[in-house]
Design a protein around this motif. Structure first.
Motif, PDB file in Angstrom:
ATOM      1  N   VAL A 150       1.393  -1.445  -0.035  1.00 30.97           N
ATOM      2  CA  VAL A 150      -0.376  -0.136   0.248  1.00 30.97           C
ATOM      3  C   VAL A 150       1.451   1.153   0.443  1.00 30.97           C
ATOM      4  O   VAL A 150       0.965   1.672  -0.592  1.00 30.97           O
ATOM      5  CB  VAL A 150      -1.254   0.160   0.947  1.00 30.97           C
ATOM      6  CG1 VAL A 150      -2.266   0.966   0.935  1.00 30.97           C
ATOM      7  CG2 VAL A 150      -1.851  -1.354   1.065  1.00 30.97           C
ATOM      8  N   VAL A 151       1.473   1.472   1.237  1.00 32.90           N
ATOM      9  CA  VAL A 151       2.368   2.662   1.094  1.00 32.90           C
ATOM     10  C   VAL A 151       2.938   2.932   0.383  1.00 32.90           C
ATOM     11  O   VAL A 151       3.306   4.207  -0.474  1.00 32.90           O
ATOM     12  CB  VAL A 151       2.631   2.988   2.791  1.00 32.90           C
ATOM     13  CG1 VAL A 151       3.780   3.897   2.840  1.00 32.90           C
ATOM     14  CG2 VAL A 151       2.135   2.681   3.942  1.00 32.90           C
ATOM     15  N   ALA A 152       4.183   1.899  -0.033  1.00 31.60           N
ATOM     16  CA  ALA A 152       5.182   2.224  -1.162  1.00 31.60           C
ATOM     17  C   ALA A 152       4.787   1.825  -2.497  1.00 31.60           C
ATOM     18  O   ALA A 152       4.637   3.312  -3.221  1.00 31.60           O
ATOM     19  CB  ALA A 152       5.848   0.876  -1.006  1.00 31.60           C
ATOM     20  N   VAL A 202      12.087   4.651   2.233  1.00 29.46           N
ATOM     21  CA  VAL A 202      11.189   5.375   2.048  1.00 29.46           C
ATOM     22  C   VAL A 202      10.299   5.719   3.053  1.00 29.46           C
ATOM     23  O   VAL A 202       9.259   5.587   4.003  1.00 29.46           O
ATOM     24  CB  VAL A 202      11.398   7.330   1.460  1.00 29.46           C
ATOM     25  CG1 VAL A 202      10.505   8.310   1.532  1.00 29.46           C
ATOM     26  CG2 VAL A 202      13.141   7.822   1.327  1.00 29.46           C
ATOM     27  N   PRO A 203       9.543   4.681   2.028  1.00 27.62           N
ATOM     28  CA  PRO A 203       7.976   3.891   2.592  1.00 27.62           C
ATOM     29  C   PRO A 203       8.122   3.525   3.692  1.00 27.62           C
ATOM     30  O   PRO A 203       7.034   3.350   4.438  1.00 27.62           O
ATOM     31  CB  PRO A 203       7.593   3.189   0.912  1.00 27.62           C
ATOM     32  CG  PRO A 203       8.340   4.233  -0.029  1.00 27.62           C
ATOM     33  CD  PRO A 203       9.596   4.358   0.661  1.00 27.62           C
ATOM     34  N   ALA A 204       8.929   2.594   4.106  1.00 27.96           N
ATOM     35  CA  ALA A 204       8.626   2.055   5.312  1.00 27.96           C
ATOM     36  C   ALA A 204       8.856   2.557   6.789  1.00 27.96           C
ATOM     37  O   ALA A 204       7.863   2.244   7.606  1.00 27.96           O
ATOM     38  CB  ALA A 204      10.328   0.831   5.259  1.00 27.96           C
ATOM     39  N   ARG A 205       9.834   3.920   6.522  1.00 32.44           N
ATOM     40  CA  ARG A 205       9.823   4.810   7.636  1.00 32.44           C
ATOM     41  C   ARG A 205       8.457   5.796   7.303  1.00 32.44           C
ATOM     42  O   ARG A 205       7.768   5.859   8.490  1.00 32.44           O
ATOM     43  CB  ARG A 205      11.009   6.164   7.237  1.00 32.44           C
ATOM     44  CG  ARG A 205      12.058   4.437   7.700  1.00 32.44           C
ATOM     45  CD  ARG A 205      14.011   5.274   7.154  1.00 32.44           C
ATOM     46  NE  ARG A 205      14.209   4.546   7.424  1.00 32.44           N
ATOM     47  CZ  ARG A 205      14.936   3.595   7.073  1.00 32.44           C
ATOM     48  NH1 ARG A 205      14.099   2.600   5.911  1.00 32.44           N
ATOM     49  NH2 ARG A 205      15.285   2.399   7.419  1.00 32.44           N
ATOM     50  N   LEU A 206       7.541   6.041   6.296  1.00 28.11           N
ATOM     51  CA  LEU A 206       6.616   6.586   6.570  1.00 28.11           C
ATOM     52  C   LEU A 206       5.494   5.739   6.817  1.00 28.11           C
ATOM     53  O   LEU A 206       4.455   5.795   7.822  1.00 28.11           O
ATOM     54  CB  LEU A 206       5.926   6.974   5.106  1.00 28.11           C
ATOM     55  CG  LEU A 206       6.754   7.830   4.233  1.00 28.11           C
ATOM     56  CD1 LEU A 206       6.495   8.202   2.839  1.00 28.11           C
ATOM     57  CD2 LEU A 206       6.548   9.131   5.605  1.00 28.11           C
ATOM     58  N   THR A 207       5.760   4.133   6.824  1.00 28.74           N
ATOM     59  CA  THR A 207       4.270   3.322   7.312  1.00 28.74           C
ATOM     60  C   THR A 207       4.633   3.789   8.961  1.00 28.74           C
ATOM     61  O   THR A 207       3.753   3.114   9.607  1.00 28.74           O
ATOM     62  CB  THR A 207       4.548   2.435   6.555  1.00 28.74           C
ATOM     63  OG1 THR A 207       4.737   1.986   4.523  1.00 28.74           O
ATOM     64  CG2 THR A 207       3.824   0.808   7.405  1.00 28.74           C
ATOM     65  N   GLY A 208       5.881   3.545   9.156  1.00 28.20           N
ATOM     66  CA  GLY A 208       5.767   3.756  10.793  1.00 28.20           C
ATOM     67  C   GLY A 208       5.336   4.757  11.408  1.00 28.20           C
ATOM     68  O   GLY A 208       4.255   4.529  12.297  1.00 28.20           O
ATOM     69  N   CYS A 240       8.213  -0.769   9.735  1.00 28.61           N
ATOM     70  CA  CYS A 240       6.921  -0.812  10.152  1.00 28.61           C
ATOM     71  C   CYS A 240       6.484  -2.326  11.529  1.00 28.61           C
ATOM     72  O   CYS A 240       5.882  -1.496  11.810  1.00 28.61           O
ATOM     73  CB  CYS A 240       6.671  -2.054   9.235  1.00 28.61           C
ATOM     74  SG  CYS A 240       7.174  -1.427   7.414  1.00 28.61           S
ATOM     75  N   GLU A 241       7.023  -3.506  11.753  1.00 24.89           N
ATOM     76  CA  GLU A 241       6.726  -4.216  12.688  1.00 24.89           C
ATOM     77  C   GLU A 241       7.239  -3.251  13.752  1.00 24.89           C
ATOM     78  O   GLU A 241       6.158  -3.873  14.539  1.00 24.89           O
ATOM     79  CB  GLU A 241       7.840  -5.265  12.765  1.00 24.89           C
ATOM     80  CG  GLU A 241       7.403  -6.532  11.478  1.00 24.89           C
ATOM     81  CD  GLU A 241       8.199  -7.137  10.974  1.00 24.89           C
ATOM     82  OE1 GLU A 241       8.651  -8.081  12.039  1.00 24.89           O
ATOM     83  OE2 GLU A 241       8.174  -8.254   9.879  1.00 24.89           O
ATOM     84  N   VAL A 289      -3.580   2.531   8.814  1.00 22.14           N
ATOM     85  CA  VAL A 289      -2.814   2.953   7.398  1.00 22.14           C
ATOM     86  C   VAL A 289      -2.753   2.878   6.419  1.00 22.14           C
ATOM     87  O   VAL A 289      -2.612   4.319   5.779  1.00 22.14           O
ATOM     88  CB  VAL A 289      -1.625   2.245   7.849  1.00 22.14           C
ATOM     89  CG1 VAL A 289      -0.252   2.403   7.190  1.00 22.14           C
ATOM     90  CG2 VAL A 289      -1.039   2.135  10.068  1.00 22.14           C
ATOM     91  N   SER A 290      -3.533   2.390   5.324  1.00 20.83           N
ATOM     92  CA  SER A 290      -4.276   1.599   4.380  1.00 20.83           C
ATOM     93  C   SER A 290      -4.900   3.320   4.245  1.00 20.83           C
ATOM     94  O   SER A 290      -4.350   4.379   2.931  1.00 20.83           O
ATOM     95  CB  SER A 290      -5.008   1.563   3.314  1.00 20.83           C
ATOM     96  OG  SER A 290      -4.340   0.266   4.220  1.00 20.83           O
ATOM     97  N   LEU A 291      -5.289   4.015   4.155  1.00 24.90           N
ATOM     98  CA  LEU A 291      -6.912   5.220   4.118  1.00 24.90           C
ATOM     99  C   LEU A 291      -5.596   6.610   4.446  1.00 24.90           C
ATOM    100  O   LEU A 291      -5.855   7.443   3.568  1.00 24.90           O
ATOM    101  CB  LEU A 291      -7.853   4.960   5.913  1.00 24.90           C
ATOM    102  CG  LEU A 291      -8.612   6.225   4.683  1.00 24.90           C
ATOM    103  CD1 LEU A 291      -9.368   6.071   3.739  1.00 24.90           C
ATOM    104  CD2 LEU A 291      -9.857   6.856   5.825  1.00 24.90           C
ATOM    105  N   ALA A 292      -4.800   6.563   5.542  1.00 23.14           N
ATOM    106  CA  ALA A 292      -3.699   7.926   5.909  1.00 23.14           C
ATOM    107  C   ALA A 292      -2.852   7.476   4.782  1.00 23.14           C
ATOM    108  O   ALA A 292      -2.965   8.896   3.887  1.00 23.14           O
ATOM    109  CB  ALA A 292      -2.921   7.524   6.943  1.00 23.14           C
ATOM    110  N   ALA A 293      -2.219   6.148   4.055  1.00 24.31           N
ATOM    111  CA  ALA A 293      -1.487   6.728   2.563  1.00 24.31           C
ATOM    112  C   ALA A 293      -1.985   6.762   1.845  1.00 24.31           C
ATOM    113  O   ALA A 293      -1.503   7.980   0.855  1.00 24.31           O
ATOM    114  CB  ALA A 293      -0.740   5.483   2.752  1.00 24.31           C
TER     115      ALA A 293
END
Length: 313
Positions: A150-152, A202-208, A240-241, A289-293
């Motif tokens: 999703v985020v990436a 970058v996407p992983a840190r945005l996910t966090g 993320c985890e 998280v998906s909605l926010a992304a």
């Protein structure tokens, strides 16, 4: 050629994913790409890094090139192309549904069904796993794949248009196919694994960070994100985890078995190990998280498109 940012196309693609999810069909674009990559692998494979670089360059370059062609379409065509590409590369709705299926199976004490479903989420060997380990595997997979599925793709679609969407999914698919550690792919899959690390940094840190913002325990999510995010052997999955672990108040990590290969991973979080009930909570967090992304990606694409229009002479 300039990048065309299409917030309407991104929004339509997110809506399509919500409505139709990710059909398991041989005609799905990602499945078609995977078959083509497999055929090319048979041609270029040698146990050398250089041959893996060739495979990655051809596959990712081809996907990006297809995206560039899509950007040559008239405005309405670009919007449709962006929507279809976004739908094709997103997997958030399917991911949440798989998590819900695992929760349903474990709530019914149906271990056989749960073990059969786990490969839809991760590559862990499910044959000897009991309910607590199946629950942990599910929560960890939901956390990591919220970024990958999703985020990436939304991040790359927002900042690089259709070429970004297609190139990212090509990179991530190749990593799943040949980027794992095994005697066959230790060298040949090196380029795919490294490029996937770069594309997801970058996407992983945005996910966090989005997990911190949308999770039920923001303070603990931020604390675990900062304290434990670097402990995972992956430079990205741990961000993320760790955030998921803090948001849900659980501890993730431990011993995992992949096709006879055992890995002992550091723990992340400061709560008990996940239980079956935590799967439903993780699914809700994935959806949040998906909605926010999606909102962030559409807003970013709109701002970039507005800036581009303003920069025209």
């Amino acid at each position: 050629m300039p990048i065309w940012y299409d917030p309407v196309g991104l929004a339509l693609g997110v809506a399509l994913d919500h409505l139709f999810a990710d059909p398991r069909s041989a005609a799905h674009p990602v499945a078609v790409f995977g078959r083509a990559a497999t055929k090319l692998e048979k041609v270029v494979y040698e146990d050398r890094k250089a041959n893996g670089v060739v495979l990655v360059a051809v596959c990712v370059g081809g996907a990006a090139g297809l995206g560039v062609l899509a950007q040559r379409l008239p405005k309405g065509g670009r919007t449709i192309a962006t929507a279809v590409a976004t739908w094709a590369v997103l997997g958030g709705t399917t991911l949440a549904r798989e998590g819900a299926c695992m929760a349903d199976a474990l709530e019914r004490d149906d271990l056989s069904r749960a073990r059969a479903r786990l490969p839809h989420l991760c590559g862990r060997d499910p044959r000897q796993l009991e309910a607590p380990e199946l629950a942990r595997a599910t929560v960890e997979s939901l956390a990591e794949n919220t970024s990958d599925a999703v985020v990436a793709p939304l991040f790359w679609g927002a900042v690089a248009g259709v070429p970004g969407l297609l190139a990212y999914r090509a990179i991530n698919t190749l990593d799943a196919m040949i980027g794992h550690r095994s005697p066959r792919y230790e060298r040949f899959g090196w380029a795919a694994a490294k490029l996937d690390d770069v594309a997801n940094y970058v996407p992983a840190r945005l996910t966090g960070l989005l997990t911190v913002l949308t999770g039920p325990d923001q303070k603990n999510a931020l604390a675990m994100f900062r304290r434990d995010g670097h402990r995972h052997p992956s430079p990205n999955a741990g961000r993320c985890e760790a955030a998921f672990a803090g948001a849900l108040g659980v501890t993730l990590g431990g011993t995992n078995v992949y096709s006879g290969r055992t890995e002992h991973r550091p723990t992340m979080g400061n709560g008990p190990k996940p239980d079956v009930k935590d799967i439903r909570r993780a699914v809700r967090l994935t959806r949040a998280v998906s909605l926010a992304a999606a909102a962030a990606a559409v807003t970013t694409a709109w701002l970039l498109a507005s800036r581009r229009r303003g920069a025209r002479p």
